[in-house]
Design an enzyme around this catalytic site. Structure first.
Site, PDB file in Angstrom:
ATOM      1  N   HIS A 448       0.816  -1.212   0.000  1.00  0.00           N
ATOM      2  CA  HIS A 448       0.000   0.000   0.000  1.00  0.00           C
ATOM      3  C   HIS A 448       0.851   1.265   0.000  1.00  0.00           C
ATOM      4  O   HIS A 448       0.323   2.377  -0.186  1.00  0.00           O
ATOM      5  CB  HIS A 448      -0.940   0.002   1.213  1.00  0.00           C
ATOM      6  CG  HIS A 448      -2.319   0.459   0.895  1.00  0.00           C
ATOM      7  ND1 HIS A 448      -2.574   1.582   0.137  1.00  0.00           N
ATOM      8  CD2 HIS A 448      -3.537  -0.044   1.222  1.00  0.00           C
ATOM      9  CE1 HIS A 448      -3.875   1.746   0.020  1.00  0.00           C
ATOM     10  NE2 HIS A 448      -4.490   0.771   0.653  1.00  0.00           N
ATOM     11  N   ASP A 452      -2.369   3.473  -4.122  1.00  0.00           N
ATOM     12  CA  ASP A 452      -3.606   3.358  -3.353  1.00  0.00           C
ATOM     13  C   ASP A 452      -4.523   2.328  -4.008  1.00  0.00           C
ATOM     14  O   ASP A 452      -4.180   1.688  -5.009  1.00  0.00           O
ATOM     15  CB  ASP A 452      -4.300   4.721  -3.248  1.00  0.00           C
ATOM     16  CG  ASP A 452      -4.559   5.354  -4.620  1.00  0.00           C
ATOM     17  OD1 ASP A 452      -4.627   4.593  -5.627  1.00  0.00           O
ATOM     18  OD2 ASP A 452      -4.699   6.578  -4.693  1.00  0.00           O
TER      19      ASP A 452
END
Length: 477
Positions: A448, A452
């Site tokens: 992450h 995104d």
């Protein structure tokens, strides 16, 4: 005058700190040429033959088959510039080739000649006297290394009959870890080859007769180098050894070799990578039809894995953030301009991830051939460290295990992994009507930090679109 040079276990690749001796290829007293393989070792990644950078007469070997050595530990000593019994050492060279394990990192030749500091022979050294004529020539230089070679009147170590024919190192290890002498078995394979079933049958018979087998003493003891102070080796608990942290009677499996390397890498991935997973179901009917049509047209058969790999490289061209790694020290995301595609392969040695170099530049036929080559090398345990490192993205086809979905752990230090479940007939709404279609679940686990959910979802949706409508790939071909 002969000069004895010590050849140490070289660096076998990134992250590899030790190796286990599988089979010696030379005996003490043999004449070796520069770059001749002298020992076969097994690392956490592969089995490799180690070439010696010196030419001359082998005066000592360090470590029996099954012994684990750290990088930098002595492997053998070679007397260079000395004639062997009944032969010649033409080509003997004290400079070394500098080509130890090409592809694994080279070892530079010594800057100058030197004598190895005298040391008393340890229990792992197995010097065996050569023929008397050779001993007379080699002994003056060899004495400083091994405490002196035995003379004609000294006791000698009986020569071994050679390695027992075994189908794989895994079978040899299984026997060794259970204290089973392979020389007592009669193999059921071709020419008496000992199979895994032979070892397992022998262990079952031993258990039924109430015989307790124990690993052979010293076979898994790590050997320290002769140039550094020795420290007590850590005691590894064996099967049935009670410890305060575990109940007695349990069986212990050492986290070493491939299993240990995988454990370390997965643990590091969990510690460092904040991962997330998204998934989608896709109708793979058209992809399967396209593959059938390709293979019906003649030429080499195209594998499903190759088509999925081609889809991955097309998707990574659109979403390059997922073909990256995080440089934590610089606090930067490094985007790669190439795709070195790893793929998970289950073998008898455990899970390995071979890497297809420059997968983005290969067509479906080229990918199929490379997948087949690397899979066979993984099965036989002959993958090189170079073929197991350097990946930028991993494709995990866990559908071969008969499961639909998974949330895999990212293959550190990569940024993402695409998982593919089994393709099975399921009810599906197709063109407004309920139909039976070939459905697959796709999952993407990603770091992450590099992107995104929008980027990850876009990548996965593009992969699903290509699976459902292979013609979408024509945009990037």
């Amino acid at each position: 005058m002969a000069q004895v040079l010590e050849f140490k276990l070289p660096d076998l690749g990134e992250g590899l700190t030790e190796a286990e001796i599988v089979r010696w290829l030379v005996q003490v007293g043999d004449v070796v040429a520069v770059d001749q393989p002298v020992v076969e070792v097994e690392t956490a990644k592969a089995m490799v033959e180690v070439p010696c950078p010196y030419g001359g007469v082998v005066t000592a070997r360090f470590g029996e088959e099954g012994t684990e050595l750290p990088v930098g530990a002595p492997l053998l000593t070679v007397a260079v510039g000395a004639p062997a019994s009944g032969g010649s050492t033409e080509g003997s060279d004290t400079r070394g080739s500098g080509n130890v394990l090409v592809g694994y990192g080279t070892s530079e030749a010594p800057a100058r000649r030197r004598r190895v500091r005298p040391a008393r022979p340890g229990p792992s050294a197995t010097p065996v006297p050569p023929e008397p004529a050779a001993a007379a020539t080699v002994a003056p230089a060899a004495t400083g290394q091994t405490g002196g070679l035995a003379g004609p009147g000294d006791a000698t170590v009986p020569a071994a009959d050679g390695p027992v024919p075994v189908i794989s190192p895994l079978v040899r290890r299984l026997a060794r870890e259970n204290g089973l002498d392979l020389r007592e078995l009669r193999g059921s394979g071709p020419d008496g080859l000992i199979l895994r079933a032979d070892v397992e049958d022998a262990l079952r018979v031993a258990a039924a007769q109430g015989r307790v087998t124990q690993p052979t003493t010293g076979q898994h003891t790590r050997v320290a180098t002769t140039t550094a102070p020795t420290r007590p080796a850590p005691v590894t608990p064996t099967a049935g050894t009670p410890t305060p942290s575990a109940p007695a009677g349990g069986r212990r499996i050492p986290l070493k070799g491939v299993r240990g390397a995988v454990a370390d890498k997965l643990s590091r991935s969990r510690r460092e990578i904040p991962d997330a997973t998204c998934w989608v179901d896709a109708d793979a009917t058209e992809l399967m039809r396209a593959r059938t049509a390709m293979n019906a047209a003649g030429g080499p058969k195209i594998s499903l894995l190759a088509l999925l790999a081609r889809i991955c490289t097309a998707a990574l061209a659109r979403f390059p953030e997922l073909n990256s790694t995080v440089d934590q020290e610089a606090r930067e995301v490094v985007l790669f301009d190439h795709v070195h595609l790893g793929f998970a392969a289950q073998t008898e040695r455990g899970l390995v991830v071979p890497v297809v170099r420059d997968a983005h530049a290969r067509d479906a036929e080229g990918l199929t051939a490379e997948f087949a080559r690397l899979t066979e090398a993984a099965r036989t345990g002959t993958l090189t460290p170079a073929e197991l490192t350097g990946g930028t993205f991993t494709l995990n086809n866990y559908g071969v295990f008969g499961v639909d979905g998974s949330t895999p752990i990212v293959n550190h230090p990569e940024a993402a992994m695409l998982g593919v479940g089994r393709i099975v007939p399921k009810p599906w709404v197709h063109e407004g009507e309920l139909a039976v279609r070939q459905v697959v679940q796709l999952s993407l686990t990603f770091d992450h930090r590099v992107c995104d959910g929008g980027t990850a979802g876009g990548f996965l949706r593009h992969v699903a679109d290509c699976v459902e409508q292979p013609a979408v790939l024509l945009r990037t071909l």
